[in-house]
Design an enzyme around this catalytic site. Structure first.
Site, short mmCIF file in Angstrom:
data_model
loop_
_atom_site.label_atom_id
_atom_site.label_comp_id
_atom_site.label_asym_id
_atom_site.label_seq_id
_atom_site.Cartn_x
_atom_site.Cartn_y
_atom_site.Cartn_z
N GLU A 166 -36.09 12.22 15.33
CA GLU A 166 -36.38 13.53 15.92
C GLU A 166 -37.38 14.30 15.05
O GLU A 166 -38.27 14.96 15.55
CB GLU A 166 -35.10 14.33 16.08
CG GLU A 166 -34.24 13.88 17.25
CD GLU A 166 -33.40 15.02 17.81
OE1 GLU A 166 -32.97 15.86 17.00
OE2 GLU A 166 -33.20 15.08 19.03
N ASP A 202 -26.28 -3.44 10.17
CA ASP A 202 -26.98 -2.46 10.98
C ASP A 202 -28.48 -2.69 10.79
O ASP A 202 -28.89 -3.40 9.85
CB ASP A 202 -26.58 -1.05 10.50
CG ASP A 202 -27.36 0.05 11.18
OD1 ASP A 202 -27.54 -0.03 12.40
OD2 ASP A 202 -27.80 0.98 10.49
#
Length: 1158
Positions: free
Chosen positions: A503, A387
């Site tokens: 976020e 990843d």
């Protein structure tokens, strides 16, 4: 069964405060039992489990046969005792573990809690809680089961829980009480609530919950934000009251306590295969002796009168002889091999977990070993799938740029100069902030004459006319469209917490610029705006959450000052572009798209932002559909997603954001070394193609000399043509000696991963499964991809979903046969971690799901160097040599029994005493091999900390080449990884060499003492040799030769090695035979004292040792001198590196080049 009945089965129905009704559903109690046995079932079930292992069945059959006097030449106890010992150890361990689980269960079941009954909360225990009960939990207490929170002590209905017992995360999570009851349900007084609650059936998904409450004739949705998970703890909240929805084994904690997916290493598979071969050889030898015994008996028995009468016919004698020799030769497969391997793997796991080189100070975490059975697989990895975010990068987000309308904000110097670094004004473990807010603040709050833009008509009555307006909506989008929660510290300052650092960084940045998300209560959001700190209030109507398929999230709010309804949306640019209004500004679209490209090429994480105004009548019609979808139990997410598509349209583009996630320490060096070790490293990420490519260059996956090709089309014909073109170019690139790299997008992967035999895929992609030609073309694309990937130095997959990550790993594992390793840090990596041969979880900012699903866990990516190149390689080396030596030493010891058959009329007479046979593997030869297997190394590798400390001393030391020498050794270590990656040790050829060696040495230890005994006298008095003088002499030769062989193959000598061979093997053996032959009244009674006075004993030993030493030793040292392996060359220099003043001789640099050039 009707559709309604099927849906009824897929959901749970319960009644709050309705014990009598809930009893009819027969939900499980909250009594917890994790034990496997009880007093009555322990013995039978435990024994049954032990004999699931083929090896134990084999040894049981051996023990039974050895108990039959007609066929057994050995003492039955000598076979039964080792088996009983091994079984007893395993059963006692399991029994103790199960008893400890029982004690823990009792402690849990008897824990006190408060349950509502007849007007008040009364004391009860966890096991007394029933579905539908109202439960009150106090601060710092754990929840007895899964609850839906109805109220708590906070004014705003927010409670904090710690879920470390479920997912390992210690960070507190916010939970919101169910709104309509938060003011009604109190911790004192009568609770008048009787409502029906529906929810999904029990499942292990701790971050998902779908439910609904029928309250006062209205249906309200429930989601994960209202769930208090059993086993979690209530923090920073005085009390919370909830209704029990899942109890006992239905709770998400219990549902998650499932067995880990079984993985078996390649070495273990080969061992099982070799065991079958050995059993086959043993069976053939038994068959040969059985046939020969039958023939000998029929022809020669009557000629030997001293044998007395024949009890059985010749054929029966041969038949029984098969089993007799099966017992005599059963030591070819020793029971101690299984035990020794288990000990070795457990200690290897301990070494890894205690290695300070893999301790992460940043995370305060050591290496975690969850699967001892894969230790050696770490040394055989051929493909790594990684990843990006949080794995290669820090997952600490820094807001760098934004484009609002046509104007870009941010420091251009960092775009033009990659080396330019601006010191953050604020940072913590999740975010950093270095963005210069002056320009955007001026344009938004202080500009006396707002910058005019080409008017953008949003509705008939509203349009954007200047930069200030578009800036305000952009910042509102950042501060409203998110799932972050507010956290107030002791000083009253606000910070934000959430599942995603992206976020948090965006909301925090909006706050610092001037749109501060300050409060949410009863669905009303407060934004503190500008320098005058005015408050804007919005009613939060619904949130359409982000997931890997939608790649976007949006929020619908009502501006309470104007009553207008807004939809704010942000997400991946490829998704947002499909949602834009046809009347969106072309200038803004072109400016944003151009800047997105620039940001992505710089390696930044980008998002597009937009908004729309929703008319009241459109919203009312849509909201009715949303309410139905949001309160459904079965397939809620899919239904909400479909409804969301209806409202997420006609979006007006506001701009984009660019967030930087810097690389972790030493990632480029680690990847470069892994590539140098011959391991293919792939990066799988959800980022844009350009972002993924830039990160690939930054982390050394791609260099300036690499031929890069890209495939991003999801159209079958275009993808096919592109793959044909790429294949041709890569062939030319490889011919010219240039490495190749493929960057492929998720749309193309959908075609590559298409499987016409998978009904789900066929229905999902009708354009691929529609015709035979399209199916054939998709199959060809997959085959081309596999061929192209084998030519590549690396492959980067971008815009991929978690499911695609798992499918890519499976594709390469199944079709190419590679040994794969997957590493990731988040829940979206769990599927590929479970799919790969070896799964590595990374402690990071995205929770502990990947760690819990993994076989091994580390704190930082750079520790893969130690895990694979040191521990993995040594584990492979040690286990491989241990297994082959085990088979060798047992052949040396067992085959003389077969040779002796030809001299004892195949009668089954044993050549060695029963207890010699029993103790050979368990005592005499066990510890030296275990010590070697635990401590053996073929390279002395300088430790990372040692190299760094020496480097720091260079400025004050006389010889600056000290650290150079250590660094050069570490630089060359990856070249030696081929040992395991190519499986150079545990091969059929090497195994056959060891087997041949064992047969040859068994020949030596049998025939030299045998013929020396036949043609000589035992003593000067004229005593002849008997069976036992020959037996003890031969057995002594066996012990000495197998230890000599072990010594020849020991590369790294320690005091433990010497002690184990000299004391725990040789001295122990000779001490045993002196005592045993003196105290036991057996046929060999006192034979040893005659033997040790005879030259025969010493000459036999000297001759056998000399022969083995000259042949094996000569071959061994000849190879090391004239054909040294890479590790042996490196070992020589490593030994010199112990002396820090040593300098590499110039004449030996060629050897270094030989290793480095591979």
């Amino acid at each position: 069964m009707s559709k309604s009945e099927i849906e009824e089965e897929r959901k749970r129905i319960l009644y709050i405060n309705g014990a009598e009704i809930n009893d009819t559903y027969k939900y499980p109690t909250n009594y917890v039992s994790t034990t496997k046995y009880n007093v009555f079932t322990f013995l039978p079930i435990s024994l049954f489990d032990q004999f699931k292992r083929i090896a134990n069945i084999y040894f049981l059959v051996t023990a039974i046969l050895q108990s039959i006097p007609q066929i057994s030449p050995l003492n039955a106890f000598s076979a039964i005792a080792p088996l009983v010992f091994v079984l007893a150890v395993s059963m006692i361990r399991e029994g103790v573990e199960d008893y400890l689980r029982y004690k823990s269960d009792q402690e849990t079941n008897s824990t006190k809690t408060l349950v509502y009954n007849k007007g008040s909360f009364e004391d009860a225990t966890f096991k007394d809680v029933q579905v539908g009960d109202l439960v009150k939990v106090l601060k710092d207490e754990s929840f007895p089961c899964d609850l839906v929170m109805l109220s708590n002590s906070s004014e705003n209905g927010i409670a904090y829980i710690e879920t470390s017992t479920l997912d390992g995360e210690k960070a507190l999570k916010q939970r919101q009480a169910f709104g309509p009851t938060s003011e009604i349900v109190k911790d004192t007084g009568i609770i008048r609530v009787f409502s029906m609650l529906e929810c999904d059936t029990p499942n292990p998904r701790i971050y998902q919950f779908s439910g609904a409450i029928e309250y006062e004739n209205k249906r309200y949705p429930l989601d994960k934000s209202q769930v208090l998970l059993g086993g979690a703890f209530l923090r920073n909240t005085s009390w919370a009251i909830g209704v029990a929805v899942y109890t006992g084994n239905d709770t998400k904690l219990r549902q998650n306590l499932m067995g880990r997916r079984f993985k078996q290493s390649q070495v273990e598979r080969k061992v099982n295969r070799y065991i079958i071969y050995i059993i086959g050889i043993q069976s053939l030898m038994c068959l040969a002796t059985a046939i020969l015994e039958g023939l000998w008996t029929s022809k020669h028995w009557e000629k030997h009168e001293y044998l007395h009468g024949l009890d059985y016919s010749a054929n029966m004698q041969g038949f029984l002889g098969y089993f007799t020799y099966f017992l005599l030769l059963n030591t070819m497969l020793p029971i101690s091999l299984i035990v020794s391997l288990e000990i070795l793997k457990v200690v290897q796991g301990y070494f890894m977990s205690k290695d300070s080189e893999m301790y992460s100070k940043l995370r305060d975490r050591p290496c975690k070993v969850s699967s001892f059975s894969l230790n050696e697989e770490l040394g055989m990895v051929q493909h790594i799938f990684s990843d990006k975010t949080g794995t290669l990068t820090c997952n600490r987000m820094e807001f760098k740029f934004c484009t609002i309308g046509t104007k870009m904000y941010g420091d251009n110097r960092s775009l033009m100069n990659l080396e330019y670094v601006q010191k953050p004004s604020f940072s913590n473990k999740e975010i950093a902030f270095s963005f210069d807010t002056k320009v955007i603040e001026h344009d938004t709050f202080f500009s006396k004459v707002p910058i005019a833009i080409k008017p953008i008509k949003i509705t008939q009555n509203f349009e954007l006319q200047n930069q200030q307006q578009i800036n305000e909506f952009f910042l509102r989008c950042l501060s409203l469209c998110h799932e972050c929660l507010i956290e107030n510290n002791d000083s009253g300052a606000i910070s934000y917490v959430g599942q995603s650092p992206d976020e948090i960084a965006l909301v925090d940045s909006a706050s610092r610029i001037g749109f501060k998300y300050t409060k949410i209560k009863d669905g009303i959001v407060d934004l503190q705006v500008g320098t005058d700190f005015s408050i804007e209030k919005y009613e939060k109507i619904c949130t359409l959450e982000f997931d890997s398929d939608r790649k976007r999230n949006s929020i619908i709010v009502r501006d309470l000052s104007t009553n207008k309804i807004f939809l704010f949306i942000k997400g991946a640019d490829d998704m947002i572009k499909t949602k834009l209004s046809g009347s969106s500004s072309k200038e803004i679209f072109e400016a944003v798209s151009a800047n997105l490209q620039t940001f992505a090429e710089r390696g930044l994480r980008t998002l597009m932002l937009g908004f729309r105004i929703i008319e009241e009548n459109e919203f009312s019609a849509w909201k009715a559909k949303y309410d139905v979808a949001s309160t459904s139990i079965e397939g809620r997410n899919q239904k909400i997603s479909q409804v969301a598509d209806e409202i997420e349209k006609n979006i007006f583009l506001l701009g984009c954001t660019a967030v930087e996630d810097s690389l972790q320490e030493d990632v480029p060096k680690t990847i470069n070394d892994l590539l140098g070790a011959g391991i293919s490293v792939w990066m799988l990420t959800g980022d844009k193609l350009e972002t993924a490519e830039n990160i690939g260059k930054t982390c050394s996956l791609i260099d300036a000399n690499t031929t890069i090709e890209r495939c991003s089309s999801g159209v079958l014909d275009i993808c096919y043509g592109k793959m044909v073109e790429i294949k041709k170019k890569f062939k030319e690139s490889i011919k010219s000696g240039k490495p190749a790299a493929l960057i492929i997008q998720g749309d193309s992967l959908e075609i590559i991963l298409f499987d016409c035999k998978n009904p789900e895929k066929v229905s999902k992609y009708p354009e691929l499964s529609g015709t035979a030609d399209s199916i054939q073309k998709a199959t060809k694309i997959q085959k081309m991809f596999l061929r192209i990937s084998s030519m590549c130095k690396t492959v980067i997959c971008c815009r991929v979903t978690p499911g695609q990550k798992q499918e890519v790993v499976k594709l390469m594992k199944d079709h190419c046969g590679y040994i794969t390793l997957a590493i990731g840090d988040g829940a979206n990596d769990v599927a590929m971690i479970l799919e790969a041969h070896v799964g590595i979880g990374l402690y990071g900012e995205e929770g502990m799901q990947s760690v819990q699903a993994s076989d091994y866990a580390i704190g930082e990516f750079k520790f893969l160097w130690e895990l694979l190149l040191i521990h993995g390689r040594f584990n492979y080396l040690r286990q491989s040599e241990m297994i082959m030596y085990f088979f060798y030493k047992n052949l040396v010891f067992t085959i003389p029994q077969f040779f002796f058959a030809f001299y004892c009329a195949y009668s089954g007479q044993t050549v060695y005493d029963d207890w010699y046979i029993t103790f050979y593997n368990m005592v005499f030869t066990a510890l030296p091999l275990i010590v070697k297997a635990l401590l053996e190394i073929d390279i002395i590798i300088p430790r990372r900390n040692e190299v760094q400390s020496i480097a720091s001393m260079n400025s004050t030391e006389d010889n600056p080449l000290r650290s150079t020498h250590h660094n050069k050794i570490r630089d060359l270590v990856p070249k030696c990884y081929n040992t395991g990656r190519l499986n150079e040790i545990f091969t059929p050829y090497n195994f056959s060499i060891w087997i041949g060696n064992g047969l040859f040495h068994s020949f030596i230890v049998y025939f030299i003492p045998f013929y020396a005994a036949e043609y000589g006298m035992l003593t000067e008095d004229g005593l002849n040799h008997d069976l036992w003088s020959f037996s003890i002499t031969s057995f002594s030769c066996v012990i000495l030769i197998v230890n000599l062989k072990l010594s020849l193959h020991t590369r790294h000598w320690t005091v433990y090695s010497v002690f184990s061979i000299c004391i725990l093997s040789l001295l122990l053996y000779f001490g045993f035979i002196l005592v045993y032959d003196s105290l036991t009244e057996l046929p060999d009674y006192l034979s040893i004292f005659q033997i040790i006075e005879s030259p025969y004993f010493y000459l036999s030993i000297f001759t056998t040792l000399s022969l083995v030493a000259s042949i094996d030793g000569g071959i061994h040292f000849f190879r090391r001198i004239f054909h040294p392996s890479k590790p042996e060359i490196l070992m020589n220099y490593a030994l010199k590196a112990k002396n820090l003043s040593s300098v590499i001789p110039a004449e030996n640099l060629s050897s270094y080049r030989q290793v480095s050039q591979g």
